[in-house]
Design a protein around this motif. Structure first.
Motif, mmCIF file in Angstrom:
data_model
loop_
_atom_site.group_PDB
_atom_site.id
_atom_site.type_symbol
_atom_site.label_atom_id
_atom_site.label_comp_id
_atom_site.label_asym_id
_atom_site.label_seq_id
_atom_site.Cartn_x
_atom_site.Cartn_y
_atom_site.Cartn_z
ATOM 1 N N TYR A 110 0.810 -1.218 0.000
ATOM 2 C CA TYR A 110 0.000 0.000 0.000
ATOM 3 C C TYR A 110 0.847 1.274 0.000
ATOM 4 O O TYR A 110 0.313 2.376 -0.153
ATOM 5 C CB TYR A 110 -0.956 -0.004 1.194
ATOM 6 N N LYS A 119 -6.436 -1.143 -4.195
ATOM 7 C CA LYS A 119 -6.314 -1.381 -2.757
ATOM 8 C C LYS A 119 -7.523 -2.153 -2.227
ATOM 9 O O LYS A 119 -7.407 -2.928 -1.276
ATOM 10 C CB LYS A 119 -6.174 -0.057 -2.010
ATOM 11 N N ASP A 123 -7.047 -5.881 -0.630
ATOM 12 C CA ASP A 123 -7.555 -6.131 0.722
ATOM 13 C C ASP A 123 -8.452 -7.368 0.729
ATOM 14 O O ASP A 123 -8.423 -8.165 1.670
ATOM 15 C CB ASP A 123 -8.325 -4.913 1.213
ATOM 16 N N ASN A 126 -6.295 -10.434 0.828
ATOM 17 C CA ASN A 126 -5.758 -10.684 2.166
ATOM 18 C C ASN A 126 -6.806 -11.305 3.086
ATOM 19 O O ASN A 126 -6.468 -12.079 3.988
ATOM 20 C CB ASN A 126 -5.238 -9.378 2.780
#
Length: 252
Positions: A110, A119, A123, A126
């Motif tokens: 990031y 982003k 995310d 993740n």
């Protein structure tokens, strides 16, 4: 336009491409995964394998299809990106003609010059979310809006062939347990006119038809879905009120 974008993973790092070498590049100076647009008669999977090999020198062994991103930029044609990740590949990283490749620790991703919308899906990676559909609307480099939806995979679909005057009985028994509820709507189902054909055999307890003769009857095909955890209950309830000795109930 349809494109692919793949994020290769190794030792908690992503292989990122810093797009610095290509002229007239919408991604100029941005960091992103590797990929490109589909060529004529090419499938997304074929494009994925080809682009990874061309841009990195690596050969994919397997991959995970994580989602589809709709990238709307100014008044340009929308870009439909098939988004992938892979932890299993072979070969050595080579020099890329479109920019500089570098393994970046996930914790530092990031800090790079990313598209703001990237982003969001990084995310999602993740968090290991289910398959998703993400729409990103840009005016130049500014993300104006985004819309995220997840693929629904928690329903079982039913097809039930039934005489028309028994449709309401099935709806009634399923609705008693809220099995035909969709959000703020209930009794959600579809009906299609069909014609049933069968020949009754000796020993049958036929609701309609005579032994040894073909029956042709107007029926309704009911189509609906229920949550997976209630599929067995729905099947039992349908069998209980269905008039046929052996009703045709398709489940998928």
């Amino acid at each position: 336009m349809i494109t692919t974008l793949c994020y290769l993973e190794k030792a908690n790092k992503y292989l990122m491409l810093h797009r610095t070498k290509k002229e007239n590049d919408i991604n100029k100076n941005k960091w992103l995964g590797v990929g490109g647009k589909l060529e004529k008669n090419e499938t997304p999977e074929q494009c994925l394998f080809r682009e990874v090999k061309e841009e990195t020198g690596l050969i994919l062994i397997n991959y995970v299809h994580r989602g589809i991103v709709i990238f709307n930029f100014n008044d340009d044609e929308p870009l439909y990106m098939y988004l992938y990740t892979s932890k299993n590949f072979s070969g050595k990283v080579q020099e890329c003609s479109e920019g500089d490749l570098k393994w970046i620790d996930k914790s530092k991703i990031y800090d790079l010059n990313l598209w703001e919308g990237d982003k969001i899906f990084l995310d999602l990676f993740n968090k290991d979310t289910p398959f998703f559909y993400l729409t990103l609307d840009y005016e130049d480099d500014n993300l104006i809006s985004s819309d995220l939806k997840f693929k629904e995979d928690n329903f079982t679909c039913f097809e039930v062939f039934v005489p028309e005057n028994y449709v309401k009985d099935i709806v009634k028994v399923l609705s008693r347990y809220n099995l035909l509820k969709e959000g703020n709507y209930t009794d959600v189902y579809a009906l299609i006119d069909v014609e049933g054909h069968w020949t009754t055999l000796e020993g049958a307890k036929a609701f309609i038809g005579e032994v040894g003769k073909e029956s042709i009857e107007k029926e309704k095909l009911m189509k609906f879905r229920v949550k997976k955890e209630f599929a067995d209950l729905a099947y039992y309830l349908i069998k209980k009120v269905h008039p046929y000795e052996v009703p045709v109930i398709n489940i998928f």
